[in-house]
Design a protein around this motif. Structure first.
Motif, PDB file in Angstrom:
ATOM      1  N   GLU A  50       9.140  29.301 -47.050  1.00 27.92           N
ATOM      2  CA  GLU A  50       8.246  28.163 -46.533  1.00 27.92           C
ATOM      3  C   GLU A  50       7.507  27.744 -47.942  1.00 27.92           C
ATOM      4  OE1 GLU A  50       4.161  27.977 -44.294  1.00 27.92           O
ATOM      5  OE2 GLU A  50       5.536  29.357 -44.043  1.00 27.92           O
ATOM      6  N   SER A  51       7.588  26.417 -48.184  1.00 31.90           N
ATOM      7  CA  SER A  51       6.815  25.484 -49.324  1.00 31.90           C
ATOM      8  C   SER A  51       5.422  25.558 -48.867  1.00 31.90           C
ATOM      9  CB  SER A  51       7.397  24.045 -49.291  1.00 31.90           C
ATOM     10  OG  SER A  51       7.227  23.335 -48.209  1.00 31.90           O
ATOM     11  N   HIS A  52       4.803  25.675 -50.185  1.00 35.98           N
ATOM     12  CA  HIS A  52       3.360  25.490 -50.242  1.00 35.98           C
ATOM     13  C   HIS A  52       2.437  26.660 -49.719  1.00 35.98           C
ATOM     14  CE1 HIS A  52       3.937  21.548 -52.293  1.00 35.98           C
ATOM     15  NE2 HIS A  52       4.633  21.285 -50.988  1.00 35.98           N
ATOM     16  N   ARG A  53       3.082  27.867 -49.637  1.00 40.64           N
ATOM     17  CA  ARG A  53       2.507  29.104 -49.061  1.00 40.64           C
ATOM     18  C   ARG A  53       1.494  29.475 -50.026  1.00 40.64           C
ATOM     19  NH1 ARG A  53       0.451  32.066 -46.053  1.00 40.64           N
ATOM     20  NH2 ARG A  53       1.083  33.555 -44.868  1.00 40.64           N
ATOM     21  N   VAL A  54       0.264  29.228 -49.702  1.00 43.49           N
ATOM     22  CA  VAL A  54      -0.549  29.750 -50.662  1.00 43.49           C
ATOM     23  C   VAL A  54      -1.732  30.548 -49.852  1.00 43.49           C
ATOM     24  CG1 VAL A  54      -0.670  27.784 -52.322  1.00 43.49           C
ATOM     25  CG2 VAL A  54      -2.074  27.784 -50.389  1.00 43.49           C
ATOM     26  N   HIS A  76       6.191  33.939 -53.199  1.00 42.61           N
ATOM     27  CA  HIS A  76       5.022  33.507 -53.845  1.00 42.61           C
ATOM     28  C   HIS A  76       3.706  33.943 -53.386  1.00 42.61           C
ATOM     29  CE1 HIS A  76       2.678  30.309 -55.228  1.00 42.61           C
ATOM     30  NE2 HIS A  76       3.592  30.028 -56.297  1.00 42.61           N
ATOM     31  N   HIS A  77       3.701  33.934 -52.101  1.00 41.84           N
ATOM     32  CA  HIS A  77       2.247  34.040 -51.649  1.00 41.84           C
ATOM     33  C   HIS A  77       1.839  35.484 -51.937  1.00 41.84           C
ATOM     34  CE1 HIS A  77      -0.064  35.786 -47.837  1.00 41.84           C
ATOM     35  NE2 HIS A  77      -0.932  34.731 -48.293  1.00 41.84           N
ATOM     36  N   GLU A  94       0.647  35.730 -55.431  1.00 49.36           N
ATOM     37  CA  GLU A  94      -0.654  35.164 -55.459  1.00 49.36           C
ATOM     38  C   GLU A  94      -1.747  35.969 -54.908  1.00 49.36           C
ATOM     39  OE1 GLU A  94      -2.570  30.905 -54.616  1.00 49.36           O
ATOM     40  OE2 GLU A  94      -1.895  31.854 -52.845  1.00 49.36           O
TER      41      GLU A  94
END
Length: 409
Positions: free
Chosen positions: A28-32, A213-214, A217
């Motif tokens: 999933e993109s933009h997973r913050v 990535h999440h 972060e």
């Protein structure tokens, strides 16, 4: 006869207040991180601050061994509850009403745990902290059961394994700790190992869809919060000492050295992105488990700076060398653990690879450098950052640039 709850549940799902808890996509993109996750972190750092404060108190009373043991036990419960929430949220965060309410219940558990920290340290009575821990963990069980209800096949089995494993561990904690209050160390270690085994057993056949990535972060943000707590604790200690003793000249080297250590710790941790390394459960779990050393040492640096301040103004019975070790040892642990988890995967050549281990040894050696040990440790840490920047820049100069495949005009 129709179910009277059917229509309200359908309306809630349609409005987004209630969603199916199915796994999110690993790509999933933009997973913050979400605002709820950040709020969760800030509330958890209250417990971290309590653990650090009691470590300072125990050291000041001449019981450093008791303080370190209690600190590590309490910090394990804080870290493990935080870690389990973060990995679950990475795979199943729906951000609907039930998810938010359950997360708030977990926060309540963390505050109960924090309230029990002084009693655990001073009297060896862990019962209140255990109650808070169990509240956090059982709240997570409801999340796993909800995921199991929404999932099918292997994902459903994994969720159920998590739920059962966590419940069994909580029963173990209650049986071993609540009747006695003060747990034997061996009993705590047995239960800690049982907790650590749950994810590896649950995800053996069907891994959850955590997001690399999440996750990277989330760990980075908690590292920042813990380092910030160290700065805050040290600042309050310096302010109190100045107000009470006016010993500014003795405190400036500690303040400067402490800031250099914390700034260097931040720089070193975030020198390179790590999410690309988290390619499998085995790599990610080892990395995630290893952060117990990163988080606990980062928080202990702040406690050590408090001890150093109190020793400098004569408000503590800790020796000068003991106060220095309270800063240098956790700093060295932080440097070594970040090297093991981050730096060694990206550094090239013996010079780059050896920078952090050699720095850790040099920081420990600063323990024996007298009244300015903290300042020397800070200068050594900052020197490691400068050396790392120079080595990376030199490597970039000598690395041939691949020819561009783009057509030239």
């Amino acid at each position: 006869m129709s179910d009277p709850l059917k229509a309200p549940i359908a309306a809630a799902r349609a409005s987004g207040a209630l969603r199916q808890m199915t796994a999110r996509g690993r790509g999933e993109s933009h997973r913050v991180s979400t605002p709820l996750e950040l709020f969760f972190d800030l509330c958890f750092v209250v417990a971290v601050a309590q653990a650090g404060a009691r470590l300072v108190h125990a050291a000041g009373d001449g019981h450093p061994g008791h303080g370190v043991t209690g600190y590590l036990m309490v910090f394990f419960s804080i870290w493990w509850a935080w870690m389990n929430f973060s990995w679950f949220a990475s795979a199943y965060d729906t951000d609907d009403v039930p998810y938010r309410v359950t997360t708030l219940v977990q926060i309540v558990g963390s505050l109960i745990l924090a309230a029990g920290v002084p009693r655990a340290f001073d009297d060896g009575d862990f019962r209140l902290s255990v109650i808070g821990y169990v509240v956090m963990r059982l709240a997570l069980v409801t999340q796993w059961l909800r995921a199991a209800r929404s999932e099918t096949g292997g994902a459903r089995a994994t969720a159920l394994k998590y739920a059962v494993g966590v419940v069994v561990c909580q029963v173990g904690w209650v049986i071993l700790l609540l009747p006695l209050g003060a747990p034997p160390v061996w009993a705590f270690l047995v239960m800690a190992l049982a907790e650590l085994s749950v994810p590896t057993l649950a995800e053996r056949s069907a891994p959850t869809a955590w997001h690399p990535h999440h996750i990277a972060e989330r760990y980075g943000l908690f590292t920042i919060i813990v380092l910030g707590e160290s700065v805050s604790a040290a600042t309050v200690a310096v302010q109190s000492a100045v107000d009470a003793h006016r010993a500014l000249g003795d405190l400036v080297p500690i303040a400067v050295g402490g800031l250099l250590i914390v700034f260097s710790a931040w720089w070193i941790y975030f020198a390179v992105p790590i999410h690309g390394h988290l390619a499998s459960n085995r790599q990610a779990f080892l990395w995630g488990y290893g952060h117990f050393a990163v988080f606990s040492s980062a928080a202990a640096i702040g406690a050590g700076l408090e001890i150093a301040v109190e020793q400098a103004v004569g408000a503590s019975g800790v020796s000068m060398r003991g106060a220095a070790a309270a800063v240098t040892l956790p700093t060295a642990v932080f440097l070594l653990s970040v090297w093991a988890l981050h730096a060694r995967h990206t550094k090239r050549g013996p010079a780059q690879q050896s920078t952090l281990p050699v720095t850790a040894a040099a920081v420990v050696a600063c323990t024996f450098s007298g009244s300015h040990a903290v300042l020397w440790a800070g200068l050594v840490s900052a020197g490691a950052v400068a050396l790392g920047v120079i080595l990376v820049a030199r490597a970039a100069v000598h690395t041939p640039v691949a020819p561009s495949k783009e057509p030239t005009a």
